[in-house]
Design a protein around this motif. Structure first.
Motif, mmCIF file in Angstrom:
data_model
loop_
_atom_site.group_PDB
_atom_site.id
_atom_site.type_symbol
_atom_site.label_atom_id
_atom_site.label_comp_id
_atom_site.label_asym_id
_atom_site.label_seq_id
_atom_site.Cartn_x
_atom_site.Cartn_y
_atom_site.Cartn_z
ATOM 1 N N PRO A 1 0.520 -51.346 -44.845
ATOM 2 C CA PRO A 1 1.489 -50.778 -44.133
ATOM 3 C C PRO A 1 2.638 -50.297 -44.927
ATOM 4 O O PRO A 1 2.994 -50.772 -45.773
ATOM 5 C CB PRO A 1 1.903 -52.031 -43.359
ATOM 6 N N ALA A 2 3.331 -49.201 -44.258
ATOM 7 C CA ALA A 2 4.266 -48.529 -44.849
ATOM 8 C C ALA A 2 5.648 -49.285 -44.798
ATOM 9 O O ALA A 2 5.642 -50.252 -44.150
ATOM 10 C CB ALA A 2 4.364 -47.428 -44.113
ATOM 11 N N PRO A 3 6.433 -49.199 -45.838
ATOM 12 C CA PRO A 3 7.573 -49.979 -46.096
ATOM 13 C C PRO A 3 8.568 -49.779 -44.952
ATOM 14 O O PRO A 3 9.888 -50.050 -44.977
ATOM 15 C CB PRO A 3 8.126 -49.859 -47.343
ATOM 16 N N TYR A 4 8.294 -49.016 -44.072
ATOM 17 C CA TYR A 4 9.291 -48.498 -42.890
ATOM 18 C C TYR A 4 8.461 -48.597 -41.652
ATOM 19 O O TYR A 4 7.310 -48.581 -41.540
ATOM 20 C CB TYR A 4 9.674 -46.952 -43.205
ATOM 21 N N LEU B 1 12.907 -57.666 -29.959
ATOM 22 C CA LEU B 1 12.001 -57.940 -31.035
ATOM 23 C C LEU B 1 10.665 -58.171 -30.538
ATOM 24 O O LEU B 1 10.439 -58.649 -29.401
ATOM 25 C CB LEU B 1 12.646 -59.177 -31.826
ATOM 26 N N ASP B 2 9.781 -57.577 -31.444
ATOM 27 C CA ASP B 2 8.210 -57.637 -31.058
ATOM 28 C C ASP B 2 7.426 -58.609 -32.027
ATOM 29 O O ASP B 2 6.707 -59.287 -31.573
ATOM 30 C CB ASP B 2 7.763 -55.963 -31.203
ATOM 31 N N ALA B 3 7.835 -58.536 -33.200
ATOM 32 C CA ALA B 3 6.857 -59.237 -34.187
ATOM 33 C C ALA B 3 7.505 -59.458 -35.507
ATOM 34 O O ALA B 3 8.233 -58.543 -36.006
ATOM 35 C CB ALA B 3 5.357 -58.861 -34.343
ATOM 36 N N LEU B 4 7.380 -60.610 -35.925
ATOM 37 C CA LEU B 4 7.865 -60.856 -37.149
ATOM 38 C C LEU B 4 6.960 -60.686 -38.466
ATOM 39 O O LEU B 4 5.659 -60.771 -38.385
ATOM 40 C CB LEU B 4 8.036 -62.629 -37.543
ATOM 41 N N LEU B 5 7.420 -59.781 -39.492
ATOM 42 C CA LEU B 5 6.574 -58.939 -40.512
ATOM 43 C C LEU B 5 6.865 -60.009 -41.725
ATOM 44 O O LEU B 5 5.842 -59.940 -42.492
ATOM 45 C CB LEU B 5 7.103 -57.647 -40.556
ATOM 46 N N PHE C 1 11.384 -57.457 -39.099
ATOM 47 C CA PHE C 1 10.626 -57.665 -37.751
ATOM 48 C C PHE C 1 10.502 -56.052 -37.252
ATOM 49 O O PHE C 1 10.776 -55.122 -37.827
ATOM 50 C CB PHE C 1 11.781 -58.250 -36.859
ATOM 51 N N THR C 2 9.512 -56.097 -36.361
ATOM 52 C CA THR C 2 9.281 -54.675 -35.488
ATOM 53 C C THR C 2 9.949 -55.085 -34.181
ATOM 54 O O THR C 2 9.796 -56.253 -33.734
ATOM 55 C CB THR C 2 7.615 -54.533 -35.406
ATOM 56 N N MET C 3 10.226 -54.115 -33.769
ATOM 57 C CA MET C 3 10.853 -53.953 -32.199
ATOM 58 C C MET C 3 10.229 -52.875 -31.453
ATOM 59 O O MET C 3 9.653 -51.995 -31.829
ATOM 60 C CB MET C 3 12.467 -53.840 -32.529
ATOM 61 N N SER D 1 6.846 -45.705 -32.762
ATOM 62 C CA SER D 1 6.343 -46.716 -31.592
ATOM 63 C C SER D 1 6.567 -48.110 -31.865
ATOM 64 O O SER D 1 6.801 -48.968 -31.302
ATOM 65 C CB SER D 1 5.078 -46.281 -31.404
ATOM 66 N N ALA D 2 6.727 -48.500 -33.497
ATOM 67 C CA ALA D 2 7.134 -49.851 -33.646
ATOM 68 C C ALA D 2 8.001 -49.707 -34.800
ATOM 69 O O ALA D 2 7.777 -49.876 -35.898
ATOM 70 C CB ALA D 2 5.697 -50.379 -34.276
ATOM 71 N N PRO D 3 9.525 -49.472 -34.617
ATOM 72 C CA PRO D 3 10.435 -49.414 -35.448
ATOM 73 C C PRO D 3 10.542 -50.743 -36.259
ATOM 74 O O PRO D 3 10.410 -51.904 -35.751
ATOM 75 C CB PRO D 3 11.654 -49.158 -34.790
ATOM 76 N N ARG D 4 11.097 -50.790 -37.562
ATOM 77 C CA ARG D 4 11.202 -51.939 -38.067
ATOM 78 C C ARG D 4 12.866 -52.318 -38.310
ATOM 79 O O ARG D 4 13.571 -51.447 -38.419
ATOM 80 C CB ARG D 4 10.670 -51.974 -39.568
ATOM 81 N N VAL D 5 13.113 -53.809 -38.420
ATOM 82 C CA VAL D 5 14.576 -53.897 -38.565
ATOM 83 C C VAL D 5 14.562 -55.094 -39.686
ATOM 84 O O VAL D 5 13.862 -56.009 -39.554
ATOM 85 C CB VAL D 5 15.266 -54.569 -37.273
#
Length: 242
Positions: free
Chosen positions: A14-17, A174-178, A235-237, A21-25
């Protein structure tokens, strides 16, 4: 009739960003909590001086035994008792020769207590002994204290709260913990994770001489300990409302 083979490209890491559709925070969670100390450490130094080596050694042995017996008499209030450095050194007289004027002896004893009510009385009684120096106490928590785990849990909760605030500011959730990692888990940490013991609060000395009425027990106020923890979280959101 010919066969056609479909070729698939293996998915890469997975890309580090994030993606639209699934931004990371990414956030850091911190916790700084205070707890009552669990241990108190005192340093005891016993000294002796004699005109010859045997006299100095005999006096040092007698005084060291008195210290150990006194500390051991407190039973379960003492968590650990250990002897540190021991030294017997000559004191040379004046002039060009190597005439020894006297011999000095020192022995260091460390005691760790869990009963702070007994601590003040023990310090006073140690200071009443001959040529005995008492330093401390150093207040601390046990290495396996539940306080450390509580600080780590609070750091994780703070990371989740912070990430939700960022997502909420964009109208997302928040959607998921990465990823969840201790600060410095993949590189040397720039600072210690927990507070170091506080410096000694004072020094009490005992001197040789006539025995006097026992002094009242010292009223020692335990110093609360600060426990610090940090975590990094990603996280993804859900897509934001821009």
């Amino acid at each position: 009739m010919s066969d056609t083979t479909a070729e698939t490209t293996p998915a890469g890491p997975p890309a580090p960003y994030g993606t639209p559709s699934a931004p990371r925070v990414a956030v850091r969670g911190e916790a700084r909590l205070q707890f009552d100390p669990e241990l108190a450490t005192i340093g005891i130094q016993v000294s002796a001086r004699g005109r010859d080596r045997r006299t100095a050694l005999d006096d040092l042995t007698r005084r060291n035994t008195a210290v150990l017996d006194l500390v051991k008499s407190y039973g379960d209030a003492v968590d650990k008792l250990s002897t540190g450095a021991l030294s017997i050194s000559p004191e040379l007289g004046g002039g060009r020769g190597e005439r020894v004027r006297a011999y000095h002896g020192n022995v260091r004893v460390n005691a760790v207590l869990t009963d702070f009510t007994a601590l003040g009385e023990l310090v006073t009684r140690l200071a009443d002994l001959e040529l005995t120096r008492v330093s401390g106490p150093w207040w601390s928590l046990r290495p396996d204290s539940p306080a450390h785990a509580e600080a780590r849990r609070e750091a994780v909760r703070e990371a989740v709260r912070r990430a939700r605030e960022y997502a909420g500011a964009l109208g997302a959730s928040l959607d998921a913990l990465l990823e969840l990692a201790d600060l410095g888990a993949e590189a040397p940490a720039p600072a210690p994770a927990y507070a170091m013991p506080a410096p000694p609060t004072g020094v009490v000395r005992g001197f040789a001489g006539a025995q006097t009425e026992a002094a009242p027990a010292l009223d020692l106020e335990p110093q609360r300990q600060t426990v610090f923890a940090q975590v990094n979280a990603r996280f993804t959101m859900t897509p934001p409302e821009l």
